[in-house]
Design a protein around this motif. Structure first.
Motif, mmCIF file in Angstrom:
data_model
loop_
_atom_site.group_PDB
_atom_site.id
_atom_site.type_symbol
_atom_site.label_atom_id
_atom_site.label_comp_id
_atom_site.label_asym_id
_atom_site.label_seq_id
_atom_site.Cartn_x
_atom_site.Cartn_y
_atom_site.Cartn_z
ATOM 1 N N LYS A 29 0.833 -1.202 0.000
ATOM 2 C CA LYS A 29 0.000 0.000 0.000
ATOM 3 C C LYS A 29 0.872 1.258 0.000
ATOM 4 O O LYS A 29 0.569 2.223 -0.693
ATOM 5 C CB LYS A 29 -0.928 0.009 1.217
ATOM 6 N N GLU A 71 -11.442 7.146 -13.519
ATOM 7 C CA GLU A 71 -11.398 6.122 -12.463
ATOM 8 C C GLU A 71 -11.690 4.724 -12.995
ATOM 9 O O GLU A 71 -11.039 3.770 -12.622
ATOM 10 C CB GLU A 71 -12.394 6.466 -11.353
ATOM 11 N N VAL A 101 -1.603 4.016 -9.157
ATOM 12 C CA VAL A 101 -2.446 4.003 -7.959
ATOM 13 C C VAL A 101 -3.893 3.806 -8.378
ATOM 14 O O VAL A 101 -4.473 4.644 -9.048
ATOM 15 C CB VAL A 101 -2.295 5.320 -7.169
ATOM 16 N N ALA A 102 -4.470 2.702 -7.934
ATOM 17 C CA ALA A 102 -5.849 2.393 -8.325
ATOM 18 C C ALA A 102 -6.881 2.979 -7.369
ATOM 19 O O ALA A 102 -8.049 3.049 -7.691
ATOM 20 C CB ALA A 102 -6.032 0.882 -8.389
ATOM 21 N N ASP A 103 -6.444 3.428 -6.212
ATOM 22 C CA ASP A 103 -7.366 3.905 -5.182
ATOM 23 C C ASP A 103 -7.543 5.424 -5.296
ATOM 24 O O ASP A 103 -6.763 6.194 -4.751
ATOM 25 C CB ASP A 103 -6.822 3.514 -3.809
ATOM 26 N N PRO A 124 -9.779 7.570 -3.959
ATOM 27 C CA PRO A 124 -9.905 8.357 -2.727
ATOM 28 C C PRO A 124 -8.556 8.693 -2.080
ATOM 29 O O PRO A 124 -8.369 9.790 -1.551
ATOM 30 C CB PRO A 124 -10.749 7.469 -1.812
ATOM 31 N N ARG A 125 -7.608 7.772 -2.159
ATOM 32 C CA ARG A 125 -6.273 8.069 -1.601
ATOM 33 C C ARG A 125 -5.534 9.104 -2.443
ATOM 34 O O ARG A 125 -4.796 9.919 -1.915
ATOM 35 C CB ARG A 125 -5.453 6.800 -1.478
ATOM 36 N N ARG A 185 -16.749 11.399 -5.790
ATOM 37 C CA ARG A 185 -15.337 11.820 -5.834
ATOM 38 C C ARG A 185 -15.227 13.348 -5.835
ATOM 39 O O ARG A 185 -14.361 13.915 -5.183
ATOM 40 C CB ARG A 185 -14.643 11.247 -7.069
#
Length: 176
Positions: A49, A76, A116-118, A120-121, A162
């Motif tokens: 992560k 996304e 980075v697939a996330d 929100p992060r 988002r």
């Protein structure tokens, strides 16, 4: 004769308990190995992560952060199309000083969003850099850039959430 039978009986009992202790020791060793594997898995997951977020946490330029968050929200669920890239380039081009800086920001943003697939992060990490550096008008401008770079027909199911998360993280009022 009965002494010999007693000695064999004691040897049999000793062999039985030695075998039982050996089996229990092996079982305890297997349990300890399993616990070690689980702990190692958790550690590797944490490292994975952190490594996944490295492209976003390494950003130190507000223009690159804006381009990254814009591309991450817009694409996304899809691959960055040429049309989307051109719209993002147009939006970011309005705030950047020169063409070289624009090109670097877009290339890095495309690479970072692929790594980075996330989303929100990505929003969290990008806004950590942007929030203290932007005034209220510039924050609103960033949200408007996200909305105008993503055509209504291309917006994915999580798009509205988002954008709301981006507004919240930037300290703007979220409209319902």
């Amino acid at each position: 004769m009965h002494i010999i039978l007693a000695v064999f009986g004691l040897l049999g009992v000793a062999a039985f308990w030695w075998y039982r202790l050996k089996i229990m020791s092996e079982a305890a060793g297997e349990v300890a190995d399993a616990v070690g594997r689980v702990r190692g898995s958790f550690r590797r997951s944490k490292l994975r992560k952190k490594a996944a977020l490295a492209p976003v946490t390494a950003i130190d330029d507000p223009v690159t952060a804006a381009a990254t968050v814009l591309l991450a929200i817009a694409a996304e669920d899809a691959v960055v199309s040429e049309a989307l890239e051109m719209r993002v380039r147009t939006e970011i081009g309005a705030i950047v000083a020169n063409e070289k800086h624009l090109e670097e920001a877009i290339v890095y943003a495309k690479w970072a969003t692929n790594q980075v697939a996330d989303v929100p992060r990505v929003i969290d990490k990008s806004t950590e850099l942007l929030k203290p550096r932007l005034d209220e008008r510039e924050k609103e401008q960033l949200v408007a850039m996200v909305l105008s770079a993503t055509l209504p027909g291309e917006r994915h199911a999580m798009f509205k959430q988002r954008v709301e998360q981006l507004r919240r993280k930037l300290g703007l009022e979220v409209t319902r």
